[in-house]
Scaffold this active site. Sequence first.
Site, PDB file in Angstrom:
ATOM      1  N   ARG A   1      51.687 -11.760 -10.696  1.00  0.00           N
ATOM      2  CA  ARG A   1      50.788 -11.680  -9.541  1.00  0.00           C
ATOM      3  C   ARG A   1      50.289 -10.254  -9.337  1.00  0.00           C
ATOM      4  O   ARG A   1      49.193 -10.034  -8.828  1.00  0.00           O
ATOM      5  CB  ARG A   1      51.486 -12.197  -8.270  1.00  0.00           C
TER       6      ARG A   1
ATOM      7  N   TYR B   1      24.674 -12.086  -0.759  1.00  0.00           N
ATOM      8  CA  TYR B   1      25.143 -13.332  -1.359  1.00  0.00           C
ATOM      9  C   TYR B   1      25.690 -14.264  -0.262  1.00  0.00           C
ATOM     10  O   TYR B   1      26.321 -13.800   0.690  1.00  0.00           O
ATOM     11  CB  TYR B   1      26.236 -12.997  -2.379  1.00  0.00           C
TER      12      TYR B   1
ATOM     13  N   LYS C   1      29.474 -13.956 -13.408  1.00  0.00           N
ATOM     14  CA  LYS C   1      28.057 -13.981 -13.753  1.00  0.00           C
ATOM     15  C   LYS C   1      27.800 -13.198 -15.051  1.00  0.00           C
ATOM     16  O   LYS C   1      28.220 -13.639 -16.086  1.00  0.00           O
ATOM     17  CB  LYS C   1      27.232 -13.440 -12.585  1.00  0.00           C
TER      18      LYS C   1
HETATM   19  C1  LIG Z   1      28.308 -15.260  -7.426  1.00  0.00           C
HETATM   20  C2  LIG Z   1      28.234 -14.034  -6.624  1.00  0.00           C
HETATM   21  C3  LIG Z   1      29.322 -13.619  -5.836  1.00  0.00           C
HETATM   22  C4  LIG Z   1      30.596 -14.430  -5.723  1.00  0.00           C
HETATM   23  O1  LIG Z   1      31.275 -14.516  -6.928  1.00  0.00           O
HETATM   24  P1  LIG Z   1      32.275 -15.719  -7.306  1.00  0.00           P
HETATM   25  O2  LIG Z   1      32.833 -15.275  -8.612  1.00  0.00           O
HETATM   26  O3  LIG Z   1      31.458 -16.965  -7.381  1.00  0.00           O
HETATM   27  O4  LIG Z   1      33.289 -15.795  -6.212  1.00  0.00           O
HETATM   28  C5  LIG Z   1      29.191 -12.436  -5.127  1.00  0.00           C
HETATM   29  N1  LIG Z   1      28.062 -11.696  -5.166  1.00  0.00           N
HETATM   30  C6  LIG Z   1      26.997 -12.071  -5.903  1.00  0.00           C
HETATM   31  C7  LIG Z   1      25.781 -11.211  -5.907  1.00  0.00           C
HETATM   32  C8  LIG Z   1      27.044 -13.245  -6.654  1.00  0.00           C
HETATM   33  O5  LIG Z   1      25.975 -13.612  -7.377  1.00  0.00           O
END
Ligand SMILES: *Cc1c(COP(=O)(O)O)cnc(C)c1O
Length: 397
Positions: free
Chosen positions: A61, A114, A211
């Site tokens: 963890r 976001y 992403k």
């Molecule tokens: C997708 C995204 C997040 C959140 O990320 P997760 O991995 O889905 O929790 C935060 N900020 C931006 C700009 C994003 O595109």
Amino acid sequence: MSDAQPRPHARTQAVWAGEGGVFMGRATQVPVVHSVSFGYDDLDEWRAAALGEIPGHIYGRNTNPTVAVFEEKVRVLENAEAATSFSTGMAAISDTLFTLLEPGQRVVSVVDTYGGTNRMFSEFLPRVGVKVKLCPTADQAAIESAIDEGLRVLYLESPTNPTCKVLDLARLAARARAKGAIVVVDNTFATPINQHPLELGAHLVIHSATKFLGGHADALGGVVAGEKGLVESIFRRREITGATLHPEAAYLLLRGMKTLALRVERQNANALTIARWLKGRPEVEAVFYPGLEDHPGHDVARRQMPGGFGGVLSFQPRGGFESVRKLLPRLRWAHRAANLGAVETVVAPPAVGSHVELTAAERAALGIPEALVRYSCGIEDANDLIADLEQALAGIG
Ligand SMILES: *Cc1c(COP(=O)(O)O)cnc(C)c1O
């Protein structure tokens, strides 16, 4: 480092950073270490590792060897003192905000962060007594006067989702620093190939590694990089609250990151070519992309995004939401899905994707047209993507 070599290019760092260790069996590739615990025969050594006096892992963890390589790769790419990772981007954002902010303190941000981040600002932070001020994203004077009224944290995102607005990060960071604030920038859309928030004055940079960093839409993850003391205090919270990055996900993200520069360079080029092409189409009412010369943030973007303008654009076909409903199913080279930054092109209308929970009026107040399409370019051939858009647009008339 006195006679240090010049800092290697991000293309080289993306491949090599963090990978210098000697791994089990002299493996050249980073192994996925599933072990939850790490054993010690010598109790003094165990204690020293537990207290962080010597390097060593204790329990999964807290830290893990595979996860540590991922953190190191991001640290190097962001040119940061330290980095720590999370199970998702939202875990990174949540743990960061809850570490930095105490009841009664104030955070300043913009209205179109976001969606999940926006929920933190509208719901979870106010519930514990944090004061939240969200400014119109395109109104720099409003953001500056909110900063001048005093704040603990300035939280920014650029380019924004889904209308690709650009904030002047250096200017706003300097203003907030003068007030003694901590500046945090979500760099997910830009990636460390295109933009370096820490060099523009941010204390911390955050990514949804889900992403562009991972790039293959097959692993969730998040990361925070920046000043050592701040990163450590965020890590201290995460190791207890437990939103730990899984070693398997860390491996997938690491493998994805080796091609980060290659992918993002192609995605930048595809997005610019496609944005310019869309701009000339009679079926298209508006195109939002910072790389277009007539984009209101173009000059700032040219300065603060030396690598490129990113892989995400959005556009508004004529004919309202009905056109979007007809257009998207006609696209052959795109997933219709709630994601971005992948090797495949991904499309989503904010009205059913990122901003589905808002009413049409609320979306309008954020400047998000109902008939908007967010188009996250993959690494496909630009001519194929254009031909695909051309036949799809021809079918909506
Ligand atoms: C997708 C995204 C997040 C959140 O990320 P997760 O991995 O889905 O929790 C935060 N900020 C931006 C700009 C994003 O595109």
